[in-house]
Design a protein around this motif. Structure first.
Motif, short mmCIF file in Angstrom:
data_model
loop_
_atom_site.label_atom_id
_atom_site.label_comp_id
_atom_site.label_asym_id
_atom_site.label_seq_id
_atom_site.Cartn_x
_atom_site.Cartn_y
_atom_site.Cartn_z
N TYR B 19 -45.66 56.47 35.79
CA TYR B 19 -46.00 57.74 35.06
C TYR B 19 -46.69 57.17 33.91
N LEU B 20 -46.04 56.29 33.20
CA LEU B 20 -46.46 55.99 32.00
C LEU B 20 -47.63 55.13 31.92
N ILE B 21 -47.77 54.14 32.96
CA ILE B 21 -49.12 53.46 33.18
C ILE B 21 -50.25 54.47 33.41
N CYS B 22 -50.24 55.57 34.21
CA CYS B 22 -51.05 56.46 34.36
C CYS B 22 -51.55 57.07 32.97
N LEU B 23 -50.35 57.44 32.04
CA LEU B 23 -50.56 58.07 31.01
C LEU B 23 -51.43 57.34 29.95
N PHE B 26 -54.88 57.54 31.40
CA PHE B 26 -55.44 58.99 31.52
C PHE B 26 -54.57 59.93 30.54
N PRO B 27 -54.76 59.94 29.33
CA PRO B 27 -53.70 61.00 28.68
C PRO B 27 -53.30 62.29 29.17
N SER B 28 -54.61 62.94 30.02
CA SER B 28 -54.16 64.18 30.59
C SER B 28 -53.33 64.10 31.59
N PHE B 29 -52.88 62.96 31.79
CA PHE B 29 -51.65 62.99 32.80
C PHE B 29 -50.29 63.72 32.43
N ALA B 30 -50.41 63.96 30.84
CA ALA B 30 -49.12 64.80 30.11
C ALA B 30 -49.03 66.25 30.53
N SER B 31 -50.45 66.50 30.72
CA SER B 31 -50.78 68.09 30.97
C SER B 31 -50.16 68.67 32.08
N THR B 32 -49.55 70.05 31.89
CA THR B 32 -48.78 70.67 32.90
C THR B 32 -49.63 70.91 33.89
N ARG B 33 -50.93 70.86 33.80
CA ARG B 33 -51.71 71.07 35.11
C ARG B 33 -51.67 70.11 36.10
N VAL B 34 -51.75 68.71 35.51
CA VAL B 34 -51.45 67.43 36.46
C VAL B 34 -50.32 67.75 37.24
N ILE B 35 -49.16 68.04 36.40
CA ILE B 35 -48.05 67.98 37.00
C ILE B 35 -47.73 69.20 37.98
N GLY B 36 -48.44 70.38 37.58
CA GLY B 36 -48.26 71.44 38.39
C GLY B 36 -48.95 71.31 39.91
N ILE B 265 -30.60 62.91 48.41
CA ILE B 265 -31.93 63.98 48.55
C ILE B 265 -32.51 63.75 47.18
N ILE B 266 -32.12 63.84 46.15
CA ILE B 266 -32.76 63.68 44.93
C ILE B 266 -33.72 62.47 44.80
N GLY B 267 -33.33 61.41 45.57
CA GLY B 267 -33.95 60.08 45.56
C GLY B 267 -35.32 60.37 46.11
N THR B 268 -35.25 61.27 47.47
CA THR B 268 -36.25 61.67 48.36
C THR B 268 -37.42 62.20 47.35
N LEU B 269 -37.00 63.31 46.74
CA LEU B 269 -37.88 64.16 45.87
C LEU B 269 -38.57 63.13 44.62
N VAL B 270 -38.01 61.72 44.28
CA VAL B 270 -38.46 60.88 43.38
C VAL B 270 -39.74 60.12 44.21
N GLY B 271 -39.22 59.89 45.55
CA GLY B 271 -40.07 58.97 46.55
C GLY B 271 -41.37 59.94 46.81
N VAL B 272 -41.27 61.09 47.08
CA VAL B 272 -42.58 62.16 47.05
C VAL B 272 -43.48 62.03 45.97
N LEU B 273 -42.51 62.06 44.87
CA LEU B 273 -43.67 62.23 43.62
C LEU B 273 -44.17 60.78 43.28
N ILE B 274 -43.70 59.62 43.68
CA ILE B 274 -44.13 58.63 43.41
C ILE B 274 -45.21 58.39 44.40
N GLN B 275 -45.32 58.78 45.52
CA GLN B 275 -46.47 59.10 46.85
C GLN B 275 -47.57 59.71 45.98
N GLY B 276 -47.21 60.80 45.39
CA GLY B 276 -48.33 61.69 44.69
C GLY B 276 -48.85 61.09 43.46
N LEU B 277 -47.94 60.41 42.90
CA LEU B 277 -48.55 60.09 41.58
C LEU B 277 -49.75 58.93 42.00
N ILE B 278 -49.45 58.08 42.73
CA ILE B 278 -50.47 57.19 43.24
C ILE B 278 -51.90 57.64 43.80
#
Lengths: 502, 319
Positions: B19-23, B26-36, B265-278
């Motif tokens: 996430y930090l690399i992306c940020l 692309f500074p806009s990664f911090a926006s709630t739009r991207v997160i949403g 289960i929480i690990g899986t959430l992070v796993g999904v988010l990593i895929q989404g991030l890429i």
């Protein structure tokens, strides 16, 4: 010392019989366990101990006989059912779940809960409380697998007892524990005994039997040999009950070969592996047979496996022809022209589906490497030569080896290594489970090989047999080479006395 | 304590570093739009991944989930558009079908001791085949209820929208966490994954648990299918192909051991988010082919499996 007489009979087994195709594993066995008693159950391999336990705990159905617990006749359907009836079992390999926390292991299926949710805090508190009764102060939230086998075993005992066990069966619980761990386990057992629990203790370690048991029952070949209070049973008598031989037997006639002299072919100095076998010294000369004798679990097979590189030594040095060598894998051993026929023919020796020919050339082929296939004609020649030489009874070399009798399988296994022209051969229980005629033939074969100048290391439970063909006998006890007998000392009597002494 | 949670912590660290690399780029990664959007775009994957986590924790595998998602979409499209069934009733129906389908697979796996791989592979073909029996076309769903539901969103500060389907995913994760870590069912799932024979000897209801696990997985796949149909507003037989593999990847990257018994289960959430991030990074980048997502996931998956091996070897040694 007869307090057990007044105690009520907790578990009463009468005429228990269980057969498998071809063998009667239990033949009208009686067994009585009193409340507040630690009862040793002893016997060599195939004596019927594990069958008895498996029938008790519902793994097997009995063919005949009765089992009464507290006077009520019972039949356990499966181990879980046996546990609910009050018979808990703890095995050498702990049958709990290493990935779950200690608390979950203790309470799975009966976790305290509210509104469908497990009260983890409450469960952990109760688990810690339960274990403190056994002198264990550990973090019960940690996974079971992060603790030593000794701790896991205590947890298994605590679980079984907490699930209302009246009878606790311990199947070789001390086999993988060190001396101090055994000591603390015994303290726990004595505590449980004081609480009136009846404990069945299966072990091979005689010292432990005398340290903790009140009474001993010995089985042999599926039959009850006897059951006596420990105070009335001297060691020597116990060993003779287990091995099935009276000491007053007629003097043994052994072969009168002159003592073999010369430089040893193989020698091991201070060779050992922690928790497997204490470091030992051993030398075998060409044309010499060295026997390894001891009870089951005394370290005989472990010695053989270490020498052949099945297990890796963590101390000491091996020498061949006086030069230091490294034996880390069976391949290394085979390259040094060692051969090994294992104790368990079926799982570690033969490849049942392959033909006799294929089984015989297996080691030779492996030695040459798979790229240099032995020509078919040569394979047949080798196979037929050994079939003739060792008198393997078979119509032809192409029959699957699994269809042969035990004795002929053993001969084919011998042929497998003889085909590689070994200099040093290790035979682990070469005569187990084969009929009398074949038995004598194998012994004659051993003597012939030795005359041909082979160095042999032979393991056997048959004391007369080992005394008759060995030049020297190493006696093992509790995973230690305790004494080496040579010359006139080599006799079944001396071996037995040495095993029983302490 | 730290040792026990190491795989999850590593996954989390990978996500934060990513996430930090992306940020930085692309500074806009911090926006709630991207997160949403990150949450919305991966909602269906997250929901199936919860079910898949249970399956893998128990030492099994479920290859049918992608097909079940497609079947759900097609069923909804056909039911709502062709037969005019009330969308809410259709949801209930399809969830019921999904649950039954999974229970059936669980029953087969338990009763005949067939490997889950084979049973769910058959389930995968069956569900995909059923899609084509219903229709071979892509059917758009125009029911007003769909428009209403997709409109529901919680507007975050900064203008980002936490959509209804993202909320459904987060709720599913919360429920999954409770189920896995605070119920007897959850303990039984871990027990099965630890050692099936021991679990049985200890009195764990193996059959009931197995059926429950696959029922849950298919039920969540059907729920993911509903969410997916909101996302695409259509039902199409060839949709969601290969989703089962993305899901398995997310679960494993999330720190769950493929052989069962260990994971969260929480690990899986992070796993999904990593895929989404890429995926999001590649969209932002603009010049990279979207196949780079697959390559990155493949490399990560490999790294994580090697890491798990290393960790379990290390814990064996320390004993």
């Amino acid at each position: 010392m007869q307090p057990t007489r007044e105690r009520p009979e907790l578990l009463e087994i009468r005429g228990l019989t269980k057969g498998f195709p071809g063998v009667l594993a239990l033949d009208h066995v009686d067994f009585t366990l009193h409340a507040g008693e630690i009862h040793g159950l002893l016997g060599e391999n195939g004596a019927g101990k594990s069958t008895l336990i498996k029938v008790l705990t519902g793994v097997f159905r009995r063919d005949a006989g009765t089992v009464r617990l507290d006077g009520q006749e019972i039949t356990a359907r499966d181990p879980a059912d046996a546990l609910s009836l009050g018979i808990g079992t703890v095995y050498q390999e702990v049958n709990l779940l290493p990935n779950l926390s200690v608390a979950e292991n203790l309470f799975i299926g009966r976790q305290p809960h509210r509104f469908g949710l497990v009260r983890t805090g409450e469960m952990r508190r109760r688990a810690a409380e339960l274990l403190s009764g056994y002198g264990l102060a550990i973090d019960v939230a940690n996974p079971l697998g992060s603790f030593s086998v000794a701790v896991q075993q205590i947890i298994a005992i605590a679980r079984a007892v907490d699930l209302s066990a009246k009878v606790l069966i311990l199947d070789e619980p001390t086999a993988s524990l060190d001396a101090q761990e055994v000591e603390s386990l015994f303290e726990i057992l004595k505590g449980l005994k004081a609480r009136g629990i009846g404990i069945v203790f299966v072990t091979h370690f005689l010292d432990q039997v005398y340290a903790v048991c009140d009474r001993i029952t010995v089985l042999r070949n599926g039959r009850l040999v006897g059951s006596k209070p420990i105070a009335e049973l001297p060691r020597i008598e116990l060993v003779s009950m287990m091995l099935g031989r009276e000491l007053a037997d007629e003097a043994l006639h052994r072969n009168q070969r002159p003592a073999v002299t010369g430089e040893p072919l193989v020698a091991f100095k201070n060779y050992g592996r922690r928790r497997l076998i204490e470091p030992f010294d051993l030398a075998v000369r060409p044309g010499e047979v060295v026997g390894l004798a001891g009870l089951l679990g005394s370290g005989r097979t472990e010695t053989a496996k270490l020498i052949f590189g099945v297990e890796r030594a963590d101390s000491g040095q091996a020498f061949v022809d006086g030069k230091p060598v490294r034996i880390a894998t069976p391949r290394d051993a085979a390259r040094l022209r060692f051969g090994f026929t294992p104790e368990d023919r079926k799982t570690e020796g033969i490849v049942a589906e392959l033909s006799i020919r294929e089984n015989i050339v297996l080691a030779l082929q492996a030695q040459r490497g798979w790229l240099h296939q032995i020509p078919r004609g040569k394979q047949e020649e080798i196979a037929n030569r050994f079939i003739k030489l060792l008198d393997i009874r078979t119509p032809d070399a192409e029959k699957p080896i699994g269809l042969l009798s035990g004795g002929n399988q053993q001969k084919a296994l011998l042929a497998r290594w003889l085909a590689t022209e070994p200099r040093f051969l290790i035979l682990d229980e070469p005569t187990r489970g084969i009929d009398v005629g074949a038995h004598a033939e194998i012994i004659r074969l051993i003597e012939r090989l030795c005359e041909d100048g082979l160095a042999l290391l032979v393991i056997s439970s048959e004391l007369e047999e080992i005394a008759s063909y060995s030049d020297r006998v190493v006696v093992l006890r509790d995973r230690r080479h305790v004494r080496e007998l040579s010359g006139a000392e080599v006799s079944a009597d001396t071996i037995m006395t040495t095993i029983a002494s302490h | 304590m730290i040792r026990r949670h190491l795989p999850v912590l590593i996954t989390l660290a990978v996500f934060i570093v990513g996430y930090l690399i992306c940020l930085a780029q692309f500074p806009s990664f911090a926006s709630t739009r991207v997160i949403g959007n990150l949450l919305t775009d991966n909602a269906f994957l997250g929901i199936v991944a919860v079910g898949m986590t249970f399956v893998i924790l128990s030492g099994g595998i479920d290859l049918s989930v992608g097909s079940v998602i497609a079947f759900t979409g097609v069923f909804l499209a056909v039911a709502i558009e062709r037969y005019g069934i009330n969308p809410y009733l259709a949801f209930v129906l399809v969830l019921g079908i999904g649950a039954l389908f999974g229970a059936g697979m669980g029953l087969l796996i338990h009763a005949f001791q067939i490997p889950a791989f084979i049973v769910t592979l058959a389930g995968m073909f069956l569900a995909r085949g059923l899609c084509f029996v219903l229709t071979t076309d892509s059917i758009p769903i125009n029911a007003p209820a769909y428009g209403q539901i997709t409109e529901i969103a919680f507007v975050m500060p900064g203008g980002g929208r936490l959509t209804f389907i993202a909320i459904v995913m987060l709720v599913t994760f919360a429920a999954g966490i409770v189920l896995a870590h605070f119920t007897r069912f959850g303990a039984n799932v871990y027990a099965l994954g630890g050692n099936r024979t021991s679990a049985e000897l200890m009195g764990v209801p193996v059959g009931r648990t197995t059926i429950g696990i696959y029922m849950l997985s298919s039920l969540l796949a059907a729920l993911a299918g509903i969410v997916f149909s909101f996302y695409t507003s259509a039902g199409y037989s060839l949709a969601a192909t290969g989703v089962e593999l993305d899901t398995i990847a997310a679960v494993v990257i999330g720190g769950t051991l493929l052989t069962g018994g260990y994971g969260t289960i929480i690990g899986t959430l992070v796993g999904v988010l990593i895929q989404g991030l890429i995926q999001t990074y590649i969209t932002f980048e603009g010049t990279l082919s979207s196949w780079w997502t697959k390559i990155a996931i493949g490399a990560l998956l490999f790294a994580f499996i090697v890491l798990q091996r290393g960790l379990s070897a290390a814990s064996l040694r320390s004993r």
